[in-house]
Design an enzyme around this catalytic site. Structure first.
Site, PDB file in Angstrom:
ATOM      1  N   ASP A  67       0.856  -1.197   0.000  1.00  0.00           N
ATOM      2  CA  ASP A  67       0.000   0.000   0.000  1.00  0.00           C
ATOM      3  C   ASP A  67       0.886   1.240   0.000  1.00  0.00           C
ATOM      4  OD1 ASP A  67      -1.801   2.040   0.533  1.00  0.00           O
ATOM      5  OD2 ASP A  67      -2.110   1.455   2.627  1.00  0.00           O
ATOM      6  N   ASP A  87      -3.971   3.992   2.203  1.00  0.00           N
ATOM      7  CA  ASP A  87      -5.434   3.883   2.250  1.00  0.00           C
ATOM      8  C   ASP A  87      -5.882   2.485   2.679  1.00  0.00           C
ATOM      9  OD1 ASP A  87      -4.862   2.353   0.031  1.00  0.00           O
ATOM     10  OD2 ASP A  87      -6.220   3.413  -1.339  1.00  0.00           O
ATOM     11  N   ASP A 114      -1.554  -1.370  -4.079  1.00  0.00           N
ATOM     12  CA  ASP A 114      -1.754  -0.652  -5.333  1.00  0.00           C
ATOM     13  C   ASP A 114      -0.577  -0.874  -6.275  1.00  0.00           C
ATOM     14  OD1 ASP A 114       0.244   1.183  -4.301  1.00  0.00           O
ATOM     15  OD2 ASP A 114      -1.372   2.099  -3.143  1.00  0.00           O
ATOM     16  N   ASP A 167      -4.461 -11.660 -15.337  1.00  0.00           N
ATOM     17  CA  ASP A 167      -5.623 -12.537 -15.321  1.00  0.00           C
ATOM     18  C   ASP A 167      -6.538 -12.215 -16.490  1.00  0.00           C
ATOM     19  OD1 ASP A 167      -6.655 -14.568 -13.221  1.00  0.00           O
ATOM     20  OD2 ASP A 167      -5.392 -13.223 -12.051  1.00  0.00           O
ATOM     21  N   GLU A 211      -6.531 -21.886 -15.505  1.00  0.00           N
ATOM     22  CA  GLU A 211      -7.088 -22.450 -14.285  1.00  0.00           C
ATOM     23  C   GLU A 211      -8.193 -23.403 -14.722  1.00  0.00           C
ATOM     24  OE1 GLU A 211      -9.111 -21.080 -10.055  1.00  0.00           O
ATOM     25  OE2 GLU A 211      -9.730 -20.103 -11.922  1.00  0.00           O
ATOM     26  N   HIS A 246      -4.003 -17.221  -4.288  1.00  0.00           N
ATOM     27  CA  HIS A 246      -5.014 -16.367  -3.666  1.00  0.00           C
ATOM     28  C   HIS A 246      -6.294 -17.118  -3.312  1.00  0.00           C
ATOM     29  CE1 HIS A 246      -6.214 -16.634  -7.816  1.00  0.00           C
ATOM     30  NE2 HIS A 246      -7.379 -16.108  -7.529  1.00  0.00           N
TER      31      HIS A 246
END
Length: 565
Positions: free
Chosen positions: A23, A27, A31, A100, A259, A328
């Protein structure tokens, strides 16, 4: 365009989950400028490819996998100029970017769907799968078929505007695209060209083997995913992927990894080895599902032999694998396959396994530190839509709160999404300002498991990964050799990587041995006998100094001496 040995076979991939990586503006959300600031760290680690999880415009129902703008950057991550800078700065460090490609569904806030739901004759209506439902004798409205979603519950949602249902294999805010419509396929091609022209080097294709629905008939009733026989690995899916490859991907020096949920080795071969070409490799799930019953929420005890037998099968039957133990969507590998008592040793042992199998290794952010599952104490600390849905379903089934919480803490996707642990400060260095509240709870063990601390410790998991990556990149047998299982019992495993003889050199063999146990073992007799038949070995690396005995979670890599040594 590509060399004899494609570049994606000789590089290590590092998955960045942008929301949780770094970050830069305090915030609480990671990012793109934060990623740019850590490129030197990744280069020093030995990374050659970054897989960047979605940074597209999204309402974040499913943390970016619900896209509302395919050619836009979500403002919370930065700007398109930031994205261009990331690509350029990565290139300076010889790091390629893979993004992705999420095309099974969009967000319900995507302009296509906003238009689609306005009327039955809207030009975008056929971009999605709409059908009228049925009405029972009692007047109750029912969906078009009995399919259910990956997030539990019906796969259809009724829309009042037109009085029809739309299909969504995931959240109701993720309507499925209709790949029977040529306009959808054309739009996907344009999206792919846009990003490839911008300078990225390929795609990780999200749930790519379920994009084509052959029929909308009722499915055979199952505990989960009723209806899958009509959308899982369909012939239409293969035709679409071949078309995307021929018309788009073949024009660029890029690669794709799919995937592919619930695939067998035979089905994987159809995607990545058959002609016409479709994908370069696939993410399989069988090894990470080795200890579950019917679905991931119900587990059996982890059995190393089953885990290794599955890996062996994929090594033998698939020419080139996408190697991973966590991402993830998967809990942390140390928490699943390693040891609480021996966290450092088991993390190192898993690293040896990951980086010595045949295929392209994918390291997930923090895996190189030995990061563990999150430390969640209540449902209010979870952010994942899947977790919250499962909690509600379990509550409706009257499962006790303790059991519901245990299900989530062992399996929830948030386990792998806790912010990256850069240092021991209040927010683990993820958000520099200690007053900032990160989007997801920081793991308390960040005080000891973090980049800063481990960088200064020569025996850390981080420096072990650096050593192994360098070793793999400079040892042809490890980067390109064939796989041969030498020995296995319930917890001890040994295999070879063998690089064939060439005109200027002899055959090279490397032996890898692992102990998936907290017990100390002597070298099994059969393995010892095999090793004694060889000319001898040089130690390339070992979790423990000794290689004549298996200490808890031991792992070592030995290079076979040549006959005349």
């Amino acid at each position: 365009m590509s060399s004899i040995v494609p570049w994606w076979k000789s590089r290590i991939v590092y998955q960045v989950y942008p929301r949780s990586f770094c970050d830069s503006n305090n915030d609480g959300t990671g990012d793109i400028p934060g990623i740019i600031s850590k490129l030197d760290y990744l280069a020093n680690l030995g990374i050659g490819i970054i897989w960047l999880s979605p940074v597209y415009r999204s309402p974040n129902e499913d943390t970016g996998y619900d896209i509302s703008g395919y050619r836009e950057i979500n403002p919370e991550y930065g700007t398109m100029n930031d994205m261009k800078q990331l690509i350029a700065e990565a290139k300076k460090r010889n790091i390629k970017i893979v993004m992705d490609l999420v095309i099974n569904h969009t967000s319900d806030e995507h302009p296509w769907f906003v238009e689609s739901r306005k009327s039955t004759d809207n030009p975008y209506r056929n971009y999605y799968i709409w059908r009228p439902g049925t009405v029972t004798k009692s007047g109750r409205r029912r969906p078009p078929n009995n399919w259910n979603s990956f997030f539990t519950g019906p796969a259809w949602t009724y829309d009042e505007t037109t009085g029809e249902y739309y299909l969504h294999l995931f959240s109701k805010k993720q309507p499925d695209l209709n790949f029977h419509n040529p306009d959808v396929i054309a739009a996907v091609k344009d999206i792919m060209r846009f990003w490839l022209d911008l300078g990225i080097s390929g795609f990780r294709c999200d749930v790519i083997n379920i994009i084509y629905k052959t029929s909308l008939q009722n499915g055979r009733k199952r505990i989960a995913l009723t209806g899958q026989e009509w959308y899982h690995c369909q012939e239409g899916c293969h035709k679409i992927l071949a078309e995307l490859n021929k018309d788009v991907l073949s024009k660029y020096d890029c690669f794709t990894v799919g995937e592919t949920v619930m695939v067998s080795t035979r089905q994987a071969q159809e995607f990545c080895t058959a002609e016409p070409k479709e994908l370069d490799m696939v993410f399989a799930f069988e090894h990470v599902e080795c200890n579950q019953i019917n679905n991931k929420w119900f587990k059996t005890p982890f059995r190393p032999r089953k885990f290794m037998s599955i890996l062996e099968k994929w090594q033998k039957e698939i020419p080139w694998n996408a190697l991973y133990f966590e991402n993830h969507d998967q809990p942390r590998s140390v928490s699943r396959f390693g040891s609480k008592k021996y966290p450092v040793q088991s993390a190192k042992m898993l690293a040896v396994l990951l980086l010595t199998l045949r295929g392209t290794p994918f390291i997930y952010e923090g895996e190189e530190l030995g990061m563990t599952n999150g430390n969640f104490k209540s449902i209010n600390e979870f952010q994942d839509i899947e977790a919250r849905t499962v909690w509600q379903v379990a509550a409706a089934l009257h499962l006790p709160k303790k059991l519901r919480l245990r299900l989530l803490t062992h399996t929830c996707r948030d386990n792998a999404r806790t912010p990256m642990q850069w240092d021991s400060s209040a927010n683990a260095g993820f958000s520099p300002d200690p007053a900032t509240v990160p989007w997801l709870k920081i793991n308390p063990n960040h005080t000891t498991i973090n980049v800063q601390t481990e960088s200064g410790n020569p025996d850390s998991v981080l420096n072990w990964y650096r050593k192994l990556i360098h070793l793999r990149n400079n040892t042809p047998a490890l980067s390109a050799g064939r796989f041969n299982m030498v020995y296995k019992n319930s917890t001890v495993f040994a295999y070879e990587r063998i690089f064939p003889a060439t005109a200027g050199s002899k055959e090279k063999k490397v032996l890898v041995a692992l102990n998936f146990s907290s017990r100390k073992h002597h070298i099994p007799r059969k393995l010892a006998a095999y090793m004694q038949q060889q000319p001898g070995y040089n130690v390339l690396c070992s979790v423990y100094e000794q290689t004549d005995v298996f200490f808890p979670y031991a792992a070592f890599i030995l290079e076979q001496k040549e006959q005349n040594q």
